[in-house]
Write an enzyme that holds these catalytic residues in place. Structure first.
Site, PDB file in Angstrom:
ATOM      1  N   SER A  51       1.033  -1.404  -0.012  1.00 60.00           N
ATOM      2  CA  SER A  51      -0.015  -0.014  -0.179  1.00 60.00           C
ATOM      3  C   SER A  51       0.785   1.265  -0.011  1.00 60.00           C
ATOM      4  CB  SER A  51      -1.049  -0.051   1.166  1.00 60.00           C
ATOM      5  OG  SER A  51      -0.354  -0.100   2.494  1.00 60.00           O
ATOM      6  N   ASN A 137      -1.718  -1.257  13.664  1.00 62.11           N
ATOM      7  CA  ASN A 137      -3.199  -1.203  13.819  1.00 62.11           C
ATOM      8  C   ASN A 137      -3.490   0.395  14.349  1.00 62.11           C
ATOM      9  OD1 ASN A 137      -3.298  -3.568  12.587  1.00 62.11           O
ATOM     10  ND2 ASN A 137      -4.121  -4.786  14.057  1.00 62.11           N
ATOM     11  N   THR A 182     -37.728  28.713 -10.278  1.00 59.79           N
ATOM     12  CA  THR A 182     -37.815  27.328  -9.356  1.00 59.79           C
ATOM     13  C   THR A 182     -38.246  26.392 -10.327  1.00 59.79           C
ATOM     14  OG1 THR A 182     -40.269  28.013  -9.135  1.00 59.79           O
ATOM     15  CG2 THR A 182     -38.736  28.640  -7.480  1.00 59.79           C
ATOM     16  N   HIS A 183     -38.189  24.999 -10.429  1.00 61.29           N
ATOM     17  CA  HIS A 183     -38.125  24.036 -11.571  1.00 61.29           C
ATOM     18  C   HIS A 183     -37.677  24.305 -12.794  1.00 61.29           C
ATOM     19  CE1 HIS A 183     -41.379  22.567  -8.737  1.00 61.29           C
ATOM     20  NE2 HIS A 183     -41.815  23.809  -8.667  1.00 61.29           N
ATOM     21  N   SER A 305     -12.779  23.757 -29.175  1.00 60.29           N
ATOM     22  CA  SER A 305     -13.123  22.520 -29.871  1.00 60.29           C
ATOM     23  C   SER A 305     -12.192  22.317 -30.976  1.00 60.29           C
ATOM     24  CB  SER A 305     -14.524  22.693 -30.309  1.00 60.29           C
ATOM     25  OG  SER A 305     -14.555  21.397 -31.281  1.00 60.29           O
ATOM     26  N   LYS A 311     -16.236  27.461 -30.960  1.00 55.89           N
ATOM     27  CA  LYS A 311     -16.588  27.151 -29.406  1.00 55.89           C
ATOM     28  C   LYS A 311     -15.658  27.548 -28.295  1.00 55.89           C
ATOM     29  CE  LYS A 311     -19.239  24.419 -28.294  1.00 55.89           C
ATOM     30  NZ  LYS A 311     -19.411  23.010 -28.329  1.00 55.89           N
ATOM     31  N   ASN A 313     -15.534  26.254 -24.420  1.00 56.86           N
ATOM     32  CA  ASN A 313     -16.311  25.284 -23.713  1.00 56.86           C
ATOM     33  C   ASN A 313     -15.954  25.391 -22.308  1.00 56.86           C
ATOM     34  OD1 ASN A 313     -17.334  24.184 -25.795  1.00 56.86           O
ATOM     35  ND2 ASN A 313     -15.786  22.720 -26.327  1.00 56.86           N
ATOM     36  N   GLU A 318     -17.456  22.151 -15.831  1.00 50.83           N
ATOM     37  CA  GLU A 318     -17.811  20.705 -16.443  1.00 50.83           C
ATOM     38  C   GLU A 318     -17.287  19.865 -15.175  1.00 50.83           C
ATOM     39  OE1 GLU A 318     -19.100  20.349 -20.637  1.00 50.83           O
ATOM     40  OE2 GLU A 318     -17.532  21.523 -20.443  1.00 50.83           O
ATOM     41  N   TYR A 345      -9.638  -4.633  13.672  1.00 47.08           N
ATOM     42  CA  TYR A 345      -8.908  -3.923  12.483  1.00 47.08           C
ATOM     43  C   TYR A 345      -9.081  -5.329  11.484  1.00 47.08           C
ATOM     44  CZ  TYR A 345      -5.343  -2.961   8.685  1.00 47.08           C
ATOM     45  OH  TYR A 345      -4.806  -2.718   7.652  1.00 47.08           O
ATOM     46  N   LYS A 353      -7.876   4.777   2.607  1.00 45.61           N
ATOM     47  CA  LYS A 353      -7.147   5.831   2.265  1.00 45.61           C
ATOM     48  C   LYS A 353      -7.228   6.251   0.978  1.00 45.61           C
ATOM     49  CE  LYS A 353      -3.791   3.720   4.729  1.00 45.61           C
ATOM     50  NZ  LYS A 353      -4.731   3.295   5.507  1.00 45.61           N
TER      51      LYS A 353
HETATM   52  N1  ARG Z   1      -1.171  -0.589   5.756  1.00 51.51           N
HETATM   53  C1  ARG Z   1      -2.012  -1.125   6.798  1.00 51.51           C
HETATM   54  C2  ARG Z   1      -3.359  -0.106   6.804  1.00 51.51           C
HETATM   55  O1  ARG Z   1      -3.207   0.918   5.999  1.00 51.51           O
HETATM   56  C3  ARG Z   1      -1.341  -0.843   8.090  1.00 51.51           C
HETATM   57  C4  ARG Z   1      -2.049  -1.570   9.149  1.00 51.51           C
HETATM   58  C5  ARG Z   1      -1.736  -2.962   8.700  1.00 51.51           C
HETATM   59  N2  ARG Z   1      -2.006  -3.860  10.114  1.00 51.51           N
HETATM   60  C6  ARG Z   1      -1.855  -5.064   9.671  1.00 51.51           C
HETATM   61  N3  ARG Z   1      -2.316  -6.043  10.815  1.00 51.51           N
HETATM   62  N4  ARG Z   1      -1.545  -5.949   8.724  1.00 51.51           N
HETATM   63  O2  ARG Z   1      -4.280  -0.408   7.141  1.00 51.51           O
END
Ligand code: ARG
Length: 500
Positions: A51, A137, A182-183, A305, A311, A313, A318, A345, A353
């Protein structure tokens, strides 16, 4: 010096297929687990599990809480003062390397193992003692909370900048009139500034929601909860919470490591804000069409465009409008991931994230673009005022009869008949001869035509929150006042941090 942490990191977000290869031997050394495994984990698992591409940007907060943890371990008698200080200095060196652009290497599983590897390079085997009594955790829950508090401060500044532009444009509109809808049907005339400020207040509520989400993030410190049961060392959590700025320590370790309410709160605030931005953008896009022609787009936030040379735009607007869907998707992704998880956990939580960073990044891109596109608009007062047709004063004509003692319901019916007559003759209400008025209701006198003035209609509405000029002046003062002082975010330890 901490770099702006809401900026996207300079690393790949998420694993790629090319990441699926056995990790180098040194990866094993800095893994925070592995003793009970006899064989290598599968490359496909490593690629999925990795991660660091996403959570890298937690590093300033993970370093900060690790420093606090090193002190707490000394306080608990786990480390000598000298060891604790060496760890702190090592972490400061790691911090500096990261500021200078150091990044994850192929062996790093997540930001926590990355920092562990870098700390090992600084202080050697001592680094292995820092993880005493804590778990990733409680570590990740702590770092994510600190990140959220920082992010809402950055978002607040970006929203304020857009609100400033709204107030400036409202002021520049002066006493221009336009139809209110309105509407999406012409309803009643309003001051154009009143319409513009109608987009200010939702953002003001968004700022309050963001501040509340920031307070939620800092409301309780998870660190000290360990993996789930609490740390077995006599760690002073009060010391930790004070040094990290939390309001209180978590009262339950099972809850503390499994709680992502604060992420959901940020994501709700961003989803609703993006919804508001989307509606603002939609108004401007519609009003910028040739059919309305109320606003003319500038050049810095529009594109041409490739095929149609004429154009211009409103791409920025948007994309602002589209961000509503994206931010909502992030909120739904998080809540859907959390629902049904067992207590404590689970690795599913690592995905929080992606949603959090995506929503905040999106808003940090969208807010300045919305402010820029709005700031360079030119309003066509002639077109706005020209779109106010006399039928829009139908309510004022009914009020005219009410002022002469007619019940509103009867007045409403009489004016309805007038409208039908005007429609049948293909004329506007003010073009209908007075004789027709007189046949519809005996209380009409020739001065009824004065009630067909849009300016008068607006001027009659000076009630608080109305579009009348006096009420509007009060509203503008209130809007400026809302922006004047920096909103103060009380952090947990009572320290008040001004978030500009
Ligand atoms: N990278 C993990 C997370 O974002 C960290 C916690 C990992 N905990 C575990 N027991 N593997 O949640």
């Amino acid at each position: 010096m901490t770099p702006p942490t809401v900026e996207p990191p300079d690393v790949e977000s998420g694993a790629r297929v090319s990441d699926i290869r056995p990790s180098p031997a040194r990866a094993r050394a800095h893994r925070l687990w592995g003793g009970r495994f006899a064989t290598e984990s599968a490359p496909a698992l490593e690629a999925l599990n990795r991660s660091v591409g996403t959570d890298f940007r937690l590093w300033p907060f993970d370093v900060r809480s690790s420093m606090a943890w090193a002190v707490a371990l000394w306080d608990a008698g786990v480390l000598t003062l000298e060891e604790s200080q060496r760890l702190e200095m090592g972490l400061a060196a790691v911090h500096q390397q990261l500021v200078d652009g150091a990044g994850p290497d192929a062996s790093d599983e997540d930001v926590h193992t990355m920092i562990d590897r870098m700390l090992h390079a600084e202080v050697g085997e001592l680094s292995g003692r820092l993880h005493t009594g804590r778990s990733r955790n409680d570590q990740v829950a702590t770092a994510a909370r600190l990140w959220c508090a920082d992010a809402v401060t950055a978002l607040d500044a970006a929203v304020r900048a857009l609100q400033d532009t709204l107030v400036d444009q409202a002021t520049a509109l002066g006493d221009a009139l336009m139809p209110a809808y309105t509407h999406l049907q012409r309803a009643q005339p309003v001051a154009a500034a009143h319409w513009m400020l109608g987009h200010f207040w939702p953002l003001e509520r968004d700022r309050a929601r963001l501040a509340a989400a920031g307070r939620s993030a800092m409301a309780m410190l998870p660190l000290g909860s360990g993996a789930i049961a609490g740390s077995a060392y006599p760690i002073s959590r009060v010391l930790l919470k004070e040094s990290l700025g939390f309001a209180a320590v978590s009262p339950n370790s099972v809850d503390a490591v499994g709680d992502r309410d604060f992420v959901a709160e940020v994501l709700f605030a961003t989803a609703l804000m993006a919804t508001h931005l989307s509606r603002l953008a939609e108004d401007l896009i519609v009003f910028g069409s040739s059919e309305f022609g109320f606003v003319q787009f500038g050049e810095a936030f529009t594109t041409g465009s490739s095929m149609m040379p004429q154009k211009r735009n409103p791409d920025a607007l948007e994309l602002v409008r589209a961000s509503g869907g994206r931010a909502l998707g992030d909120l739904v992704a998080l809540l859907t991931t959390l629902k049904g998880l067992p207590s404590g956990y689970s690795k599913d939580m690592q995905e929080d994230k992606r949603a959090l960073f995506d929503a905040v990044d999106t808003l940090m891109l969208v807010l300045p673009a919305a402010a820029g596109a709005l700031g360079e608009l030119t309003f066509r007062r002639d077109r706005m005022q020209g779109a106010v047709s006399s039928a829009m004063m139908a309510t004022d004509v009914a009020d005219y009869l009410v002022a002469r003692g007619v019940a509103f319901r009867d007045a409403h019916r009489a004016v309805g008949v007038l409208i039908r007559m005007a429609d049948a003759q293909g004329v506007e209400l003010h073009e209908l001869p007075f004789a027709e008025y007189a046949t519809v209701h005996p209380d009409f006198a020739i001065d009824v035509f004065e009630s067909l003035s849009p300016r008068r209609s607006v001027e009659r509405r000076n009630i608080e929150g109305g579009t009348g000029p006096d009420a509007l002046r009060v509203q503008l003062v209130a809007a400026r006042a809302a922006l004047a002082p920096p909103r103060e975010t009380p952090r947990g330890n009572g320290v008040v941090i001004a978030s500009r």
